[in-house]
Motif scaffolding. Structure first.
Motif, PDB file in Angstrom:
ATOM      1  N   MET A 131       0.814  -1.189   0.000  1.00  0.00           N
ATOM      2  CA  MET A 131       0.000   0.000   0.000  1.00  0.00           C
ATOM      3  C   MET A 131       0.859   1.254   0.000  1.00  0.00           C
ATOM      4  O   MET A 131       0.502   2.248  -0.597  1.00  0.00           O
ATOM      5  CB  MET A 131      -0.884  -0.059   1.250  1.00  0.00           C
ATOM      6  CG  MET A 131      -2.177   0.628   1.141  1.00  0.00           C
ATOM      7  SD  MET A 131      -3.130   0.057  -0.229  1.00  0.00           S
ATOM      8  CE  MET A 131      -4.499   1.046   0.011  1.00  0.00           C
ATOM      9  N   ASN A 132       1.983   1.153   0.669  1.00  0.00           N
ATOM     10  CA  ASN A 132       2.891   2.279   0.768  1.00  0.00           C
ATOM     11  C   ASN A 132       3.473   2.645  -0.587  1.00  0.00           C
ATOM     12  O   ASN A 132       3.606   3.822  -0.920  1.00  0.00           O
ATOM     13  CB  ASN A 132       4.020   1.919   1.746  1.00  0.00           C
ATOM     14  CG  ASN A 132       4.442   3.126   2.553  1.00  0.00           C
ATOM     15  OD1 ASN A 132       3.902   4.191   2.376  1.00  0.00           O
ATOM     16  ND2 ASN A 132       5.402   2.918   3.431  1.00  0.00           N
ATOM     17  N   ILE A 133       3.778   1.648  -1.397  1.00  0.00           N
ATOM     18  CA  ILE A 133       4.343   1.891  -2.725  1.00  0.00           C
ATOM     19  C   ILE A 133       3.285   2.509  -3.640  1.00  0.00           C
ATOM     20  O   ILE A 133       3.580   3.424  -4.418  1.00  0.00           O
ATOM     21  CB  ILE A 133       4.900   0.584  -3.326  1.00  0.00           C
ATOM     22  CG1 ILE A 133       6.116   0.141  -2.521  1.00  0.00           C
ATOM     23  CG2 ILE A 133       5.272   0.765  -4.774  1.00  0.00           C
ATOM     24  CD1 ILE A 133       6.683  -1.186  -2.945  1.00  0.00           C
ATOM     25  N   ASP A 182       0.754   4.418  -2.762  1.00  0.00           N
ATOM     26  CA  ASP A 182       0.585   5.818  -2.361  1.00  0.00           C
ATOM     27  C   ASP A 182       1.735   6.676  -2.886  1.00  0.00           C
ATOM     28  O   ASP A 182       1.528   7.812  -3.321  1.00  0.00           O
ATOM     29  CB  ASP A 182       0.512   5.933  -0.833  1.00  0.00           C
ATOM     30  CG  ASP A 182      -0.794   5.381  -0.271  1.00  0.00           C
ATOM     31  OD1 ASP A 182      -1.771   5.309  -1.039  1.00  0.00           O
ATOM     32  OD2 ASP A 182      -0.809   5.039   0.932  1.00  0.00           O
ATOM     33  N   PHE A 183       2.942   6.139  -2.840  1.00  0.00           N
ATOM     34  CA  PHE A 183       4.108   6.857  -3.345  1.00  0.00           C
ATOM     35  C   PHE A 183       3.976   7.106  -4.849  1.00  0.00           C
ATOM     36  O   PHE A 183       4.215   8.210  -5.333  1.00  0.00           O
ATOM     37  CB  PHE A 183       5.387   6.053  -3.032  1.00  0.00           C
ATOM     38  CG  PHE A 183       6.621   6.689  -3.579  1.00  0.00           C
ATOM     39  CD1 PHE A 183       7.153   7.809  -2.976  1.00  0.00           C
ATOM     40  CD2 PHE A 183       7.239   6.172  -4.711  1.00  0.00           C
ATOM     41  CE1 PHE A 183       8.292   8.407  -3.487  1.00  0.00           C
ATOM     42  CE2 PHE A 183       8.377   6.759  -5.224  1.00  0.00           C
ATOM     43  CZ  PHE A 183       8.916   7.885  -4.609  1.00  0.00           C
ATOM     44  N   SER A 200       1.241   9.735  -5.537  1.00  0.00           N
ATOM     45  CA  SER A 200       1.676  11.101  -5.242  1.00  0.00           C
ATOM     46  C   SER A 200       2.634  11.616  -6.318  1.00  0.00           C
ATOM     47  O   SER A 200       2.588  12.790  -6.692  1.00  0.00           O
ATOM     48  CB  SER A 200       2.321  11.180  -3.860  1.00  0.00           C
ATOM     49  OG  SER A 200       3.548  10.489  -3.849  1.00  0.00           O
TER      50      SER A 200
END
Length: 121
Positions: A1-3, A5-6, A9
């Protein structure tokens, strides 16, 4: 999920940059080249120089002699628009004869308001 979002953005940042770049390019083009927006008659570079040269010659001659008296000024003015310009571009001048079907400003405003509101008098 973090990737995700990155990446999301970064895409938003890139899209903002592209939009700003296009806006700047648009503003630059329409400020740097305003003549491109004109779709009216484009004159040739050699067109009109003969009349202007003649006007310049007469202006130079008029500057060399003392001011004309009333009689001389009236005589020269009878030949055209004024004593220096003569009849240069007199056919382009608006006169009552060539303005018979022109609309007045109040008529144009009235027609514009009729188009907007849809009401006809």
């Amino acid at each position: 999920m973090n990737i995700l979002d990155f990446i999301k953005s970064r895409l938003q940042l890139a899209s903002r940059f592209i939009i700003v770049a296009f806006a700047c390019a648009f503003i630059f083009l329409f400020n740097a080249f305003p003549a491109l927006a004109i779709s009216s008659y484009q004159s040739k570079p050699t067109e009109g120089t003969a009349k202007l040269s003649e006007t310049q010659r007469l202006t130079d001659e008029a500057a060399q002699v003392p001011p004309l008296g009333l009689k001389e000024t009236q005589e020269k003015t009878k030949r055209g628009l004024n004593e220096v310009q003569g009849d240069a571009d007199i056919e382009k001048m608006k006169t009552p004869e060539n303005s018979q079907n022109a609309t007045s400003v109040p008529e144009e405003v009235e027609g514009f308001l009729e188009k907007i509101t849809g009401n006809k008098k």
